[in-house]
Design a protein around this motif. Structure first.
Motif, short mmCIF file in Angstrom:
data_model
loop_
_atom_site.label_atom_id
_atom_site.label_comp_id
_atom_site.label_asym_id
_atom_site.label_seq_id
_atom_site.Cartn_x
_atom_site.Cartn_y
_atom_site.Cartn_z
N ARG A 1 -3.03 8.04 32.07
CA ARG A 1 -4.27 7.98 31.27
C ARG A 1 -3.96 7.61 29.81
N ALA A 2 -2.85 8.11 29.30
CA ALA A 2 -2.48 7.80 27.92
C ALA A 2 -2.22 6.30 27.75
N ARG B 1 -12.70 4.01 28.20
CA ARG B 1 -12.65 2.80 29.01
C ARG B 1 -11.21 2.40 29.31
N VAL B 2 -11.05 1.72 30.43
CA VAL B 2 -9.74 1.18 30.78
C VAL B 2 -9.39 0.10 29.76
N ARG B 3 -8.18 0.18 29.24
CA ARG B 3 -7.74 -0.80 28.25
C ARG B 3 -7.67 -2.21 28.87
N PRO B 4 -8.19 -3.21 28.18
CA PRO B 4 -8.09 -4.58 28.70
C PRO B 4 -6.66 -5.09 28.63
N GLY C 1 -12.16 -2.39 30.57
CA GLY C 1 -13.57 -2.24 30.26
C GLY C 1 -14.33 -1.30 31.18
N LEU C 2 -13.76 -1.00 32.33
CA LEU C 2 -14.43 -0.07 33.24
C LEU C 2 -14.47 1.32 32.60
N VAL C 3 -15.61 1.98 32.72
CA VAL C 3 -15.79 3.29 32.10
C VAL C 3 -15.09 4.35 32.94
N ALA C 4 -14.28 5.16 32.28
CA ALA C 4 -13.49 6.18 32.97
C ALA C 4 -13.90 7.57 32.47
N MET D 1 -20.51 -7.64 32.10
CA MET D 1 -19.59 -7.32 33.19
C MET D 1 -18.31 -6.70 32.62
N ALA D 2 -17.93 -5.57 33.20
CA ALA D 2 -16.70 -4.92 32.75
C ALA D 2 -15.49 -5.75 33.16
N GLY D 3 -14.45 -5.62 32.39
CA GLY D 3 -13.22 -6.32 32.74
C GLY D 3 -13.33 -7.81 32.46
N ARG D 4 -12.37 -8.56 32.96
CA ARG D 4 -12.34 -9.99 32.71
C ARG D 4 -11.78 -10.70 33.92
N ASP D 5 -12.49 -11.75 34.36
CA ASP D 5 -11.95 -12.60 35.42
C ASP D 5 -11.05 -13.62 34.74
N TRP D 6 -9.88 -13.82 35.30
CA TRP D 6 -8.90 -14.67 34.63
C TRP D 6 -9.03 -16.14 34.98
N ALA D 7 -10.04 -16.50 35.77
CA ALA D 7 -10.35 -17.90 36.06
C ALA D 7 -9.12 -18.67 36.51
N LEU D 8 -8.43 -18.09 37.48
CA LEU D 8 -7.27 -18.75 38.07
C LEU D 8 -7.73 -19.50 39.32
#
Length: 265
Positions: free
Chosen positions: A260-261, A27-30, A19-22, A1-8
């Motif tokens: 984007r940068a 990829r989007v920076r975590p 993690g999402l592919v752009a 799974m892309a990205g991260r759930d922060w379990a709040l």
């Protein structure tokens, strides 16, 4: 799974877009863009999780009238707080959603049944595209995310699904993420908030035994048809999402390049 759930615990649909592919396979920076609901329901156990993220800036898309009746966001550190309200008094659904989520006006379900139809929700998404306050503040939000001093950026509205969802679509589109990926990310809200919806519906049932669940579900979840309404309005008014970014939101090539940068690996 892309990205991260922060379990709040107090913000079950909080998630990192990393993690999402752009564009161009990048990829989007975590740890840079984190979407959440309002943070006033965070538990004591949630605070160390938030502290680990270390947001530099927290962007609140709620109107002052929503903020006034909600518990204050629970934050760690001293992040910069920015308010960019996306709110239309002619579309009062947000007010009723906030009341129901906070549990202090569960009788508002009757008004939700009148104002909160799927058709009304789709109309709100069209307003996201054309409304002056929406265009101004969604544009300002993108400019905020393009500035390194505001990252990591946490952004939220009340439920973290509609205004937050559309801003996410804007940011990911500007980063070159495919529409199908954006849609899947948008729809994840329903899976992540399934238990919360059940609790809210049961609470409303206790107050209103004759509750028509179908009358309140449109405002407690996200739907393809809502996102479609926004995309259709973009194409109708601006021809393309790129045209919307530039002409509707006033985003220049310089801002989009900076975004984007900062946000793409």
């Amino acid at each position: 799974m892309a990205g991260r759930d922060w379990a709040l615990i107090g913000a079950p649909n909080a998630r990192d877009l990393g993690g999402l592919v752009a564009a161009d396979g990048r990829r989007v920076r975590p740890g840079r863009l984190i979407r959440t609901p309002a943070l006033g329901r965070l538990t004591d156990e949630d605070l160390p999780v938030l502290a680990k993220l270390g947001p530099t800036c927290v962007l609140d898309l709620r109107d002052h009238s929503e903020i006034a009746v909600a518990p204050a966001d629970r934050l760690t550190g001293e992040p910069r707080i920015v308010h960019l309200p996306v709110h239309d008094p002619d579309h009062p659904v947000f007010t009723y959603v906030s009341a129901v989520l906070l549990g202090h006006d569960l009788d508002a379900y009757a008004e939700l049944a009148r104002q909160g139809t799927a058709r009304a929700m789709a109309e709100i998404y069209r307003w996201f595209v054309t409304g002056e306050a929406a265009r101004s503040n969604f544009g300002a939000a993108v400019r905020l995310a393009a500035q390194p001093e505001n990252l990591p950026l946490v952004y939220h509205c009340s439920a973290g699904k509609d205004r937050t969802g559309w801003l996410t679509a804007i940011l990911l589109s500007a980063l070159g993420v495919d529409e199908a990926v954006i849609r899947a990310e948008y729809l994840r809200n329903n899976e992540l908030t399934d238990s919360l919806r059940a609790v809210l519906i049961e609470a409303m049932r206790r107050r209103q035994p004759a509750l028509d669940v179908d009358a309140v579900l449109p405002v407690l979840e996200v739907r393809d048809e809502y996102l479609d309404a926004g995309y259709q309005e973009v194409r109708r008014v601006h021809g393309s999402f790129d045209g919307y970014l530039r002409d509707g939101l006033g985003l220049t090539d310089e801002i989009l390049t900076a975004l984007r940068a900062q946000l793409l690996e």
